[in-house]
Structures are given as C-alpha cells and as structure tokens.
Design a protein around this motif. Structure first.
Motif, PDB file in Angstrom:
ATOM      1  N   UNK A   2       0.899  -1.562   0.004  1.00 35.31           N
ATOM      2  CA  UNK A   2      -0.359   0.346   0.049  1.00 35.31           C
ATOM      3  C   UNK A   2       0.345   1.248   0.462  1.00 35.31           C
ATOM      4  N   UNK A   3       1.867   1.334   1.441  1.00 37.20           N
ATOM      5  CA  UNK A   3       3.222   2.407   0.545  1.00 37.20           C
ATOM      6  C   UNK A   3       3.799   2.416  -0.528  1.00 37.20           C
ATOM      7  N   UNK A   6      -0.355   3.192  -5.018  1.00 38.55           N
ATOM      8  CA  UNK A   6      -0.832   3.692  -4.399  1.00 38.55           C
ATOM      9  C   UNK A   6      -2.438   3.715  -5.189  1.00 38.55           C
ATOM     10  N   UNK A   7      -2.203   2.279  -6.401  1.00 35.40           N
ATOM     11  CA  UNK A   7      -3.505   1.744  -6.592  1.00 35.40           C
ATOM     12  C   UNK A   7      -4.122   0.878  -6.389  1.00 35.40           C
ATOM     13  N   UNK A   8      -3.718   0.197  -4.938  1.00 35.81           N
ATOM     14  CA  UNK A   8      -3.813   0.082  -3.964  1.00 35.81           C
ATOM     15  C   UNK A   8      -4.553   0.905  -3.207  1.00 35.81           C
ATOM     16  N   UNK A   9      -6.426   0.361  -3.269  1.00 33.38           N
ATOM     17  CA  UNK A   9      -7.372   1.226  -2.516  1.00 33.38           C
ATOM     18  C   UNK A   9      -7.387   1.220  -1.614  1.00 33.38           C
ATOM     19  N   UNK A  10      -7.461   0.259  -0.857  1.00 35.63           N
ATOM     20  CA  UNK A  10      -7.763  -0.414   0.307  1.00 35.63           C
ATOM     21  C   UNK A  10      -7.409  -1.298   1.368  1.00 35.63           C
ATOM     22  N   UNK A  11      -6.284  -1.436   2.240  1.00 29.32           N
ATOM     23  CA  UNK A  11      -6.151  -2.706   2.996  1.00 29.32           C
ATOM     24  C   UNK A  11      -7.006  -3.501   3.719  1.00 29.32           C
ATOM     25  N   UNK A  97       5.707  -1.483  10.364  1.00 28.39           N
ATOM     26  CA  UNK A  97       5.487  -0.158  11.431  1.00 28.39           C
ATOM     27  C   UNK A  97       6.808   1.162  10.588  1.00 28.39           C
ATOM     28  N   UNK A  98       7.099   1.049   9.622  1.00 25.97           N
ATOM     29  CA  UNK A  98       8.431   1.820   9.362  1.00 25.97           C
ATOM     30  C   UNK A  98       7.801   2.839   7.882  1.00 25.97           C
ATOM     31  N   UNK A  99       6.582   1.964   7.221  1.00 21.12           N
ATOM     32  CA  UNK A  99       6.096   2.238   6.094  1.00 21.12           C
ATOM     33  C   UNK A  99       4.734   3.040   6.584  1.00 21.12           C
TER      34      UNK A  99
END
Length: 185
Positions: A2-3, A6-11, A97-99
């Motif tokens: 996801x980070x 950008x085309x990943x819209x939801x997780x 966690x870092x991302x």
C-alpha cells in the motif's frame, strides 16, 4: 504494498501480531525479537515449535477438527511454527511499522479481544502507525484465527462491505489513526 503502490485503494489486516503477547503465549515468545540472531546461526531458522492448544481457535468443534486433520479446517495449516517463518514475520511487521506514515489508504483492522496469540494492543499499535483512516473491528467471541473461528461470517461480511460489497449489520467502528481510539462509524 500500500505504501509503494498508490493503485492499492484499501487494505485489510486480521489479527495483527507485532508481538506474540497473547494470554496463551509461552515466555520464550516474548524473547522472539532476539531471533535476529538466526542470521548469524542459520541452523536456528530450521527449528520449529509445536503449536499449543487452543491453536488460536475458540470454537471447540472446529478445534477438535483441527487437531484431527488440520487441512480440513485451514488449507496449508502446519502443526508447528517454523522459527524462520517467525523471524520473517517480525521483519515484515517492523517494515510495515516503518512504512506506516506512507500508508494513507483506508484500512480495516479486525482483531479478537480474547486473542490467545497477540493482544489487542497490536491492532491499536498498527492503527497508530498508519496515516489513513482505520476501521477497527473488535471481536468478542473468537481467538486469533478470526477468519475461521466463531465470528468468521462477521469478519467476511465486514471485509466485503469494507471493499465495496453491500452487507448489512456490521460491527465496524471508525478509529482516528493518530489517537487510535474508536468512535462511532
């Protein structure tokens, strides 16, 4: 992902485990972050530990089936935890966690209040790490394996609804990511 995409819209995240700190975890799990030493002693990666009763499942009938034939409950289920897999899980969690500040997509976090493997504070820790809106689903009648346990249908419905399907009667709560405190959805 996801980070970086950008085309990943939801997780969606089920039973987040930064630490094995649930009520059924042995003391050695608390030392698990020291497993980074497996890099200097590669044979350690091949060690494995037998999963403990109740195996992350509150439903007794399901747990009995799991003990008799793990594949009948969860495809690919193993009766043990490979130390190498545990090490990779810790590395992935630290990476997430870092991302977290770069993850602005809406995220569904589902976690059992009685999780035997990872305390619910892991879910709140993830919510706090993320930069986007979080829907927190807290389950009252399941252990760690929420996708197969007693509330699996609610988890499936909430997940489907979160990703755009029309489902009624969900237990979602909107959470402010910065404070990770539930508010009405």
């Amino acid at each position: 992902l996801a980070a970086e995409q950008p085309k990943v819209s939801r997780t969606a995240v089920y039973s987040m485990t930064f630490e094995y700190d649930g009520w059924n975890m042995r003391g050695w799990y608390k030392l698990a972050p020291l497993m980074r030493l497996a890099h200097v002693a590669p044979p350690l990666r091949h060690m494995r530990f037998k999963e403990r009763h109740p195996y992350g499942i509150k439903d007794e009938r399901l747990r009995d089936r799991l003990e008799q034939a793990p594949e009948s409950v969860i495809a690919g289920a193993l009766p043990f935890m490979p130390l190498g897999a545990l090490l990779e899980m810790y590395r992935l969690c630290r990476h997430v966690e870092r991302l977290g500040p770069k993850i602005s997509q809406p995220t569904l976090i589902a976690h059992a209040l009685e999780d035997d493997m990872s305390d619910v504070r892991n879910a709140y820790r993830l919510a706090k790490a993320l930069n986007g809106p979080v829907d927190m689903m807290l389950l009252e009648d399941s252990f760690h394996m929420i996708h197969v346990d007693r509330e699996r249908n609610q988890v499936a419905d909430a997940t489907a609804k979160f990703f755009g399907a029309e489902i009624h009667d969900s237990k979602l709560q909107r959470v402010h990511a910065a404070g990770a405190m539930p508010v009405a959805a």
